[in-house]
Design an enzyme around this catalytic site. Sequence first.
Site, short mmCIF file in Angstrom:
data_model
loop_
_atom_site.label_atom_id
_atom_site.label_comp_id
_atom_site.label_asym_id
_atom_site.label_seq_id
_atom_site.Cartn_x
_atom_site.Cartn_y
_atom_site.Cartn_z
N HIS A 40 -7.52 -46.52 -8.38
CA HIS A 40 -7.04 -48.10 -8.25
C HIS A 40 -5.12 -47.20 -8.42
O HIS A 40 -3.64 -47.63 -7.78
CB HIS A 40 -6.33 -48.92 -9.06
N SER A 90 -7.15 -47.07 -1.61
CA SER A 90 -8.25 -47.40 -0.85
C SER A 90 -7.66 -47.51 0.07
O SER A 90 -6.26 -47.16 0.69
CB SER A 90 -9.17 -48.55 -1.15
N LYS A 141 -16.44 -61.28 -0.03
CA LYS A 141 -17.20 -60.28 0.59
C LYS A 141 -17.64 -59.43 -0.09
O LYS A 141 -19.09 -59.82 -0.20
CB LYS A 141 -16.40 -59.71 1.46
N ASP A 142 -17.08 -58.77 -1.90
CA ASP A 142 -18.05 -57.93 -2.46
C ASP A 142 -19.47 -59.04 -3.37
O ASP A 142 -20.39 -58.29 -3.53
CB ASP A 142 -17.40 -57.45 -3.61
N GLU A 173 -38.55 -37.20 -7.01
CA GLU A 173 -37.92 -38.69 -6.53
C GLU A 173 -37.55 -38.68 -5.13
O GLU A 173 -37.43 -37.44 -5.22
CB GLU A 173 -37.67 -39.21 -7.64
C1 HEM Z 1 -22.47 -45.28 -9.93
C2 HEM Z 1 -21.69 -44.37 -9.44
C3 HEM Z 1 -20.26 -44.50 -8.89
C4 HEM Z 1 -19.52 -46.37 -8.96
C5 HEM Z 1 -19.99 -46.95 -9.81
C6 HEM Z 1 -18.40 -46.11 -8.25
C7 HEM Z 1 -17.63 -47.34 -7.36
C8 HEM Z 1 -16.54 -47.37 -6.98
C9 HEM Z 1 -15.34 -48.44 -6.25
C10 HEM Z 1 -15.62 -49.85 -6.82
C11 HEM Z 1 -15.09 -48.19 -5.59
C12 HEM Z 1 -14.08 -48.87 -4.71
C13 HEM Z 1 -14.73 -50.29 -3.63
C14 HEM Z 1 -15.60 -48.58 -2.76
O1 HEM Z 1 -14.66 -48.31 -2.28
O2 HEM Z 1 -16.45 -49.30 -1.83
C15 HEM Z 1 -15.01 -46.68 -4.78
C16 HEM Z 1 -14.48 -46.45 -3.89
C17 HEM Z 1 -14.37 -44.68 -3.87
N1 HEM Z 1 -15.86 -43.81 -4.63
FE1 HEM Z 1 -17.29 -44.44 -6.09
N2 HEM Z 1 -18.47 -44.91 -7.11
C18 HEM Z 1 -19.84 -44.09 -7.33
C19 HEM Z 1 -19.61 -42.85 -7.41
C20 HEM Z 1 -19.47 -42.09 -6.17
C21 HEM Z 1 -19.36 -40.67 -6.01
C22 HEM Z 1 -20.06 -39.98 -5.95
C23 HEM Z 1 -18.35 -40.04 -4.78
C24 HEM Z 1 -18.60 -39.27 -4.09
C25 HEM Z 1 -18.79 -38.07 -3.97
C26 HEM Z 1 -17.36 -41.47 -4.67
C27 HEM Z 1 -16.20 -41.51 -4.06
C28 HEM Z 1 -15.61 -42.48 -4.00
C29 HEM Z 1 -14.34 -42.28 -2.74
C30 HEM Z 1 -13.80 -41.42 -2.52
C31 HEM Z 1 -13.58 -43.63 -3.03
C32 HEM Z 1 -12.61 -44.13 -1.92
C33 HEM Z 1 -12.51 -45.21 -0.95
C34 HEM Z 1 -11.47 -45.05 0.03
O3 HEM Z 1 -10.53 -44.12 0.04
O4 HEM Z 1 -11.17 -46.49 0.05
N3 HEM Z 1 -18.16 -42.02 -5.40
N4 HEM Z 1 -16.71 -46.67 -5.92
#
Ligand code: HEM
Length: 389
Positions: free
Chosen positions: A208, A212, A236-237, A280
Amino acid sequence: MPPDSFEKKNMQRLSAFRKIHEHFVNFPMPAVNWLWCLGACLITALGLMGLSGLFLAINYQPDIQHAFSSVMTLERRVPAGWLIRSLHMGGATMLFAALYLHIGRGLWYGSYKAPREFVWLSGLLLMALFMVTAFAGYILPWGQMSFWGATVATHAIGSIPLIGKSLLSLLLGGPELGDVALRRFFVLHFALGFIAVALVALHILCLHGVGSTNPTAESRKPDLTTRPFHPFYTIKDAIAVCVFLMVYTGLIFFLPQLIEKQANLLPANPFKTPPAISPEWYLAPFFAMLRAVPSQLGGLIIALSSIIVLFALPWLDRSPRHNARFRPLVSSGWILFFASFLTLTIAGLEPPSAFWILLSRVALVAWFSIFLILLPYASWRDCQQEVKK
Ligand code: HEM
């Protein structure tokens, strides 16, 4: 969207309302596709895992005499115990499936690039944390696969020169897998769940701060056509989460054989190795890497390096172009990477054979070549073209 008078008054009463409004109501979102709903699915899966885990912990006994029978009692005697356990085990599969797709989305759309390096790095920390949590959790039922899987992994840790033995005794509380080790894995599994929640908060805070990625525009500048998060993306979510929960339900009710291995329905027997030891599916690619290298230490280094290159990604690919669709070389690289990941997953689940070891080695060469040769080259070429423009 302007807040109505009731909301306005609430915001004056408590500054937290203002923050919630800023981040989950008014937050400007570019035009993103369905893959951006995976974050919400991940939060849902994590919530369900935490809740079901708390109920499991009420019945579980962390000692090698009673661990297996406490889990079996939960399955057979405790009302809805089987459902709580299935929710937890199926949740792990659903969470990792969403996690790998979420990472795949980030790779394809270049979400790891500046200014989102912290989002990427905090995400990778989450992935590493989930791997350790899942590994520790898998040992807890003290079934055959729990015991032998843990034996293979702990031997690999013990093979690290100089620190391996001390690290192992710190983890196991002694030279062998026993009561002390099981209690430590239980505490580790329980504690990491809470740390994951804190890390998710940090991950979203980082996101934030910068917003995004814009999958449609070819620039670092935020798109001018943003929409407020609520109601456009909350709805949408919510739809995506419903579909996610339907698949989750389908998995635990109709395909239970996919979430628990038969060998783990037998109590741990240190004197009888199961015919095939496999982890797994979500840890299988890394298990295949351990097997693809003849030396135990070499396998461990390769498996760790395959994750370290992901951490270095924002600096390996510095091109201003984000979406792989507009970068033919990079898009072929990512397709090859997804194929390598799939090959390693299958190889890790199959019994060891010369064929799968050869394929794992080919996939490993592809994995490292993409990160260390193809991406830096494509990035350099893109930068040259940008300069010429
Ligand atoms: C349980 C683990 C995680 C949760 C709950 C989570 C949650 C979120 C949420 C809510 C967002 C915003 C919505 C979306 O773009 O889907 C987001 C964005 C993002 N996540 Fe995660 N995430 C997790 C793990 C990861 C992992 C493992 C990576 C990468 C190695 C990652 C990389 C990113 C990136 C780069 C964005 C930004 C996307 C953009 O630029 O729009 N996330 N994450």
